[in-house]
Design an enzyme around this catalytic site. Sequence first.
Site, PDB file in Angstrom:
ATOM      1  N   GLU A  82       0.830  -1.208   0.000  1.00 20.35           N
ATOM      2  CA  GLU A  82       0.000   0.000   0.000  1.00 20.35           C
ATOM      3  C   GLU A  82       0.868   1.263   0.000  1.00 20.35           C
ATOM      4  O   GLU A  82       0.888   2.024   0.976  1.00 20.35           O
ATOM      5  CB  GLU A  82      -0.957  -0.012   1.196  1.00 20.35           C
ATOM      6  CG  GLU A  82      -1.984  -1.123   1.089  1.00 20.35           C
ATOM      7  CD  GLU A  82      -3.083  -1.053   2.141  1.00 20.35           C
ATOM      8  OE1 GLU A  82      -2.879  -0.433   3.196  1.00 20.35           O
ATOM      9  OE2 GLU A  82      -4.156  -1.630   1.904  1.00 20.35           O
TER      10      GLU A  82
ATOM     11  N   GLU B 100      -6.059  -8.145  -0.967  1.00 17.83           N
ATOM     12  CA  GLU B 100      -6.512  -8.298   0.420  1.00 17.83           C
ATOM     13  C   GLU B 100      -8.022  -8.110   0.453  1.00 17.83           C
ATOM     14  O   GLU B 100      -8.579  -7.287  -0.268  1.00 17.83           O
ATOM     15  CB  GLU B 100      -5.900  -7.237   1.334  1.00 17.83           C
ATOM     16  CG  GLU B 100      -4.421  -7.361   1.564  1.00 17.83           C
ATOM     17  CD  GLU B 100      -3.901  -6.244   2.479  1.00 17.83           C
ATOM     18  OE1 GLU B 100      -4.673  -5.691   3.285  1.00 17.83           O
ATOM     19  OE2 GLU B 100      -2.717  -5.909   2.344  1.00 17.83           O
TER      20      GLU B 100
HETATM   21  C1  GAL Z   1      -4.195  -3.176   4.860  1.00 18.87           C
HETATM   22  C2  GAL Z   1      -2.714  -3.507   4.961  1.00 18.87           C
HETATM   23  C3  GAL Z   1      -2.488  -4.809   5.709  1.00 18.87           C
HETATM   24  C4  GAL Z   1      -3.285  -4.816   6.980  1.00 18.87           C
HETATM   25  C5  GAL Z   1      -4.743  -4.588   6.666  1.00 18.87           C
HETATM   26  C6  GAL Z   1      -5.653  -4.598   7.866  1.00 18.87           C
HETATM   27  O1  GAL Z   1      -4.409  -1.846   4.570  1.00 18.87           O
HETATM   28  O2  GAL Z   1      -2.158  -3.628   3.673  1.00 18.87           O
HETATM   29  O3  GAL Z   1      -1.118  -4.950   5.959  1.00 18.87           O
HETATM   30  O4  GAL Z   1      -2.811  -3.825   7.839  1.00 18.87           O
HETATM   31  O5  GAL Z   1      -4.883  -3.323   6.055  1.00 18.87           O
HETATM   32  O6  GAL Z   1      -6.994  -4.409   7.485  1.00 18.87           O
END
Ligand code: GAL
Length: 690
Positions: free
Chosen positions: A159, A318
């Site tokens: 990110e 994710e």
């Molecule tokens: C994302 C991040 C992850 C984790 C996740 C939690 O933004 O890339 O590493 O922190 O959020 O929701």
Amino acid sequence: MNTPHQPTLIPGLPRILHGGDYNPEQWLATPGIYADDRRLRRLSGCNVFSVGIFAWSHLEPEEGRFDFSWLDRVMDDLAADGCRAILATPSAARPPWLGKKYPETAQVTRAGVREPYQGRHNFCWSSPIYREKVREIVTRLAERYAHHPALGLWHVSNELAGTYGNGECFCPLCLARWRDWLRDKYKTIEALNEAWWSGFWSHRFNDWDEINPADPTLDATALDWIRFVNWQIQDWYQFEAGILRPITPHIPITTNFMGPHPYIDYAALAQWVDVVADDQYPMLYHGKPRLDDSALCTAFKHDLQRCYKPNQPFMLMESCPETPQWGRIMPLKHEGLHRAEAFQAIGHGAEGVCYFQWRKGRGGLEKFHGAVVDHAGHENTRTFRMIRELSADFEKVAAAIGTRRQGQVALLYDHDSRLAIGLSNGIPNGSSRYLETAQDHYRSYWRRGVAVDVFDSRRDFSSYRIVIAPMLFLLHPGVADRLKAYVHDGGTLVATYYTGVVDPTNRCLLGGLPGGGLMELFGLWHEETDQLESEEARRIIAEPGQDGLLPRQATAIRFAGIVHPSGAEVLARYATGPELTSGQPAITRFRFGQGTAWYFAAEFDRPSLDCLHGAVLARAGVEPPIIGLLPPGVSIQERSGPQGRFLFAQNFTANPCKLDLRAPQDWQPLVASGPGWLLPPYSATVWTKP
Ligand code: GAL
């Protein structure tokens, strides 16, 4: 595009990617857990694991002392288990030794303060020593695993510009680069003064080093500063990808995005990645009153991201199989809602659904963040069972891999218009209003199951049956002429208040709105815009003969423009009353060449927009795949290709719903949830036909 076209996300792997962020380095002291992870991942049916994202302090525990032994084992075991690694470069989080020895690797805040060692995502883009350190570890990673059978995809950093200050760094090195960037863009300080309207509040500059990017006086400074920060982000990505590419030319490279970000220009960053990958957290909870809005916003985002690279799949890098830990409260996520979320992504063109995270850690800020494997440590959990079933369903829809979604309708969404509106004092909720307006217009097509391609106005839109351009505030060079040519040649264009207001440095266009020559296209002059309080609404009435254009109670909200037609046909007017808009035209249509230019002078409530866009579709001769409107929160998508057609439907609501397709013949269920065309609450169904 400088990157090769990706037919499947991982070359030669025709499977829906399913897996998640995996941090075995956090469990090195508990070998039993590692063994369990192997057993559980085989059981889960997951096939990809993102490793190494925040592992620098395990890969290089002290400066110059590297330890890849644990990662060697992980990579070998992933390959032995038939899985692929999405291998990350570790630059997103610096190890403490690095922060201590090289404090200059941290960003400097707007207030001019160097960040202490803490957190993540807060490294300086310009620090030569940080680049050197990153180059070294990334080179070692790439060389070590270049031909490893587990290596499937590179995950650059994490990110970029994520949790900290939108990636802004005000250190002397970054400020020097900013000045170089400005010099390169404007060549002379006089040209910059002109473009920035710097006479305002006596800001005329004599020299580049007089420019303070944190000074909010000139909105053009702020706009260019954000563009510069985006350039830094893209430059960083290219720096890391530039290390990987020559060593592993056969392995695609990506980085994870963060949705339609208010600050980061992903349309620009996307040109550098091989695969578009997003992190998605739509907060879909049972009982949440606005589940339909979450589903809508997610659909919009998918179509935006799909169109960054329209000829290839994208993926969710994710998402959360249950509930994250960072919400104010953490209601449980119904497994049906997770399935709906996952299939919605596939329906929109994704071919990968991955999670943060595979296993919950024991400590740290994210120990309560949802995961496939709970602290309980076994497979007998609601979430694990659901993930296992989803893997099996993904195997069934693997037949859809390589099919594409294609819209006949285009919606122009410009990051620059969003920024410019947000930076122009005087437009309530600027930046988010721009996004919400685009989503509101998109919604009327979404509720009819009509595929919409969402992309920047600089892209070619000439082949679409309908082009929607909500609040196209900033006009890039040539766009006005292309809009005119599009309509002239037979296209249908819908535009709104706040169209063609400023040039690329946010200076107002002179001579009347919509500017840039667009008054001619719409056959009107937009003189003024009244802004309404949130509880205020103005009634809109269709002109005689315009039955069906508007619902009985059509209303304008938030923005009510006053226009003077010079040829445009008036389709609806504001009701008469004491307001300045009394009896004035609110919706017009102009025949320009062979095509039609609609103008919505006001913002309309959703029922009005639904009705209006129904009229636009009907008059442009585009037939939606369903009869009537889907209930809010029910969504369908079609993908097609040589191997057949695939119809995806999700019900994000607590009520059952029956689909009413115009052509329901021959569809066979592939992943069934209800009998026939019935969609049970919180469900996902997929049908196919040749
Ligand atoms: C994302 C991040 C992850 C984790 C996740 C939690 O933004 O890339 O590493 O922190 O959020 O929701």
